[in-house]
Design a protein around this motif. Structure first.
Motif, PDB file in Angstrom:
ATOM      1  N   VAL A   1       0.269  -1.481   0.381  1.00  0.00           N
ATOM      2  CA  VAL A   1       0.148  -0.244  -0.272  1.00  0.00           C
ATOM      3  C   VAL A   1       0.388   1.400   0.136  1.00  0.00           C
ATOM      4  CG1 VAL A   1      -1.755   1.066   1.214  1.00  0.00           C
ATOM      5  CG2 VAL A   1      -1.688  -1.179   1.113  1.00  0.00           C
ATOM      6  N   LEU A   2       2.249   1.450   1.125  1.00  0.00           N
ATOM      7  CA  LEU A   2       2.790   2.256   0.653  1.00  0.00           C
ATOM      8  C   LEU A   2       3.761   1.993  -0.556  1.00  0.00           C
ATOM      9  CD1 LEU A   2       5.018   1.876   4.049  1.00  0.00           C
ATOM     10  CD2 LEU A   2       3.538   3.816   3.608  1.00  0.00           C
ATOM     11  N   ASP A   3       3.546   2.006  -1.578  1.00  0.00           N
ATOM     12  CA  ASP A   3       4.636   1.596  -2.807  1.00  0.00           C
ATOM     13  C   ASP A   3       3.316   2.514  -3.824  1.00  0.00           C
ATOM     14  OD1 ASP A   3       7.195   0.187  -1.884  1.00  0.00           O
ATOM     15  OD2 ASP A   3       6.051  -1.851  -2.614  1.00  0.00           O
ATOM     16  N   TRP A   4       2.186   1.653  -3.208  1.00  0.00           N
ATOM     17  CA  TRP A   4       1.348   2.456  -4.325  1.00  0.00           C
ATOM     18  C   TRP A   4       0.218   3.803  -3.973  1.00  0.00           C
ATOM     19  CZ3 TRP A   4      -4.428   0.391  -2.348  1.00  0.00           C
ATOM     20  CH2 TRP A   4      -5.809   0.943  -3.305  1.00  0.00           C
ATOM     21  N   MET A   5       0.291   4.405  -2.690  1.00  0.00           N
ATOM     22  CA  MET A   5       0.126   5.709  -2.371  1.00  0.00           C
ATOM     23  C   MET A   5       1.424   6.466  -2.449  1.00  0.00           C
ATOM     24  SD  MET A   5       1.631   6.945   0.655  1.00  0.00           S
ATOM     25  CE  MET A   5       0.656   8.497   0.580  1.00  0.00           C
TER      26      MET A   5
END
Length: 256
Positions: free
Chosen positions: A16-20
């Motif tokens: 999710v961190l990579d996505w956001m």
């Protein structure tokens, strides 16, 4: 925090961190759902514009002028403005602080990289002050909602087209009345802009709330982790001094 929608299923914290932050693309389920809802919304707008007695004709321009942008692309946009590259042309909204410090800017509304007076004034700004000027109208890499795959710039990104009497005023009026039925909201409004450290109003920028709101809540619940990741991405570069100090304000000073 509300229950995360199915598009988050199976995604760990790092994913999710990579996505956001734009390091990895959004899940295909997100981009597919957003595209389908956008298609439905624009079809409804055009149907209303074509109906007997309609007071406007929908624009024939391409609908999306900017959708998903990854970290690298956003970093390039940021750096070109920070370095005041001539090819950028006009950008931003000159803040009251900059105007007070540099009376030579006169009545200019935007920074202009082709204007020598503007260049001289820009060179007189600190790295943090440059970040402040850029962030009025352009997000930094790692915190742009365009990383999420939920946000879209429609038709044109010049405010004059959306003002009363502008070429897109009717489309904007329709969106304010109907977009929510398709899941879209305007995240940057005159109201959200009326606080320190917030983006100016963007009538062209629309966000798919069923995914964007849970994403925002996830970021809120993981602020420390997000801050650590952003600081890793930005390093100690002076060009990100303003972002390091104020990123959360720009992320959360939005309509929800």
């Amino acid at each position: 925090m509300r229950k995360l929608p199915p598009v988050f299923a199976g995604l760990g914290e790092s994913a999710v961190l990579d996505w956001m932050t734009g390091v990895a693309p959004p899940p295909a389920a997100v981009t597919g759902e957003v595209a389908a809802q956008l298609e439905r919304m624009i079809a409804a707008l055009r149907a209303d514009a074509a109906a007997p007695g309609a007071t406007f004709t929908a624009t024939g321009r391409p609908t999306v002028v900017s959708g998903h942008r990854d970290y690298t692309r956003q970093e390039r946009i940021w750096s070109r403005k920070f370095d005041f590259e001539v090819g950028v042309g006009r950008f931003g909204a000159i803040t009251d602080e900059a105007r007070a410090a540099f009376p030579a800017l006169g009545a200019a509304v935007e920074w202009d990289t082709a204007d020598d007076t503007h260049r001289t004034c820009w060179e007189g700004l600190s790295a943090e002050e440059r970040g402040r000027e850029i962030m009025r109208t352009s997000s930094g890499p790692g915190i742009s909602r365009h990383h999420w795959g939920t946000d879209l710039d429609l038709w044109n990104t010049s405010a004059v087209h959306y003002a009363d009497g502008g070429s897109l005023a009717n489309e904007y009026s329709w969106l304010t009345r109907h977009a929510a039925a398709f899941g879209f909201i305007q995240p940057f409004t005159a109201r959200s802009a009326a606080v320190a450290h917030a983006y100016t109003e963007e009538r062209w920028h629309w966000s798919y709330r069923p995914v964007a709101e849970p994403m925002l809540e996830w970021v809120d619940a993981h602020r420390s982790t997000v801050d650590t990741r952003l600081r890793t991405l930005w390093g100690n570069s002076a060009r990100y001094a303003f972002l390091r100090a104020h990123w959360a304000e720009f992320v959360f000073h939005v309509e929800r």
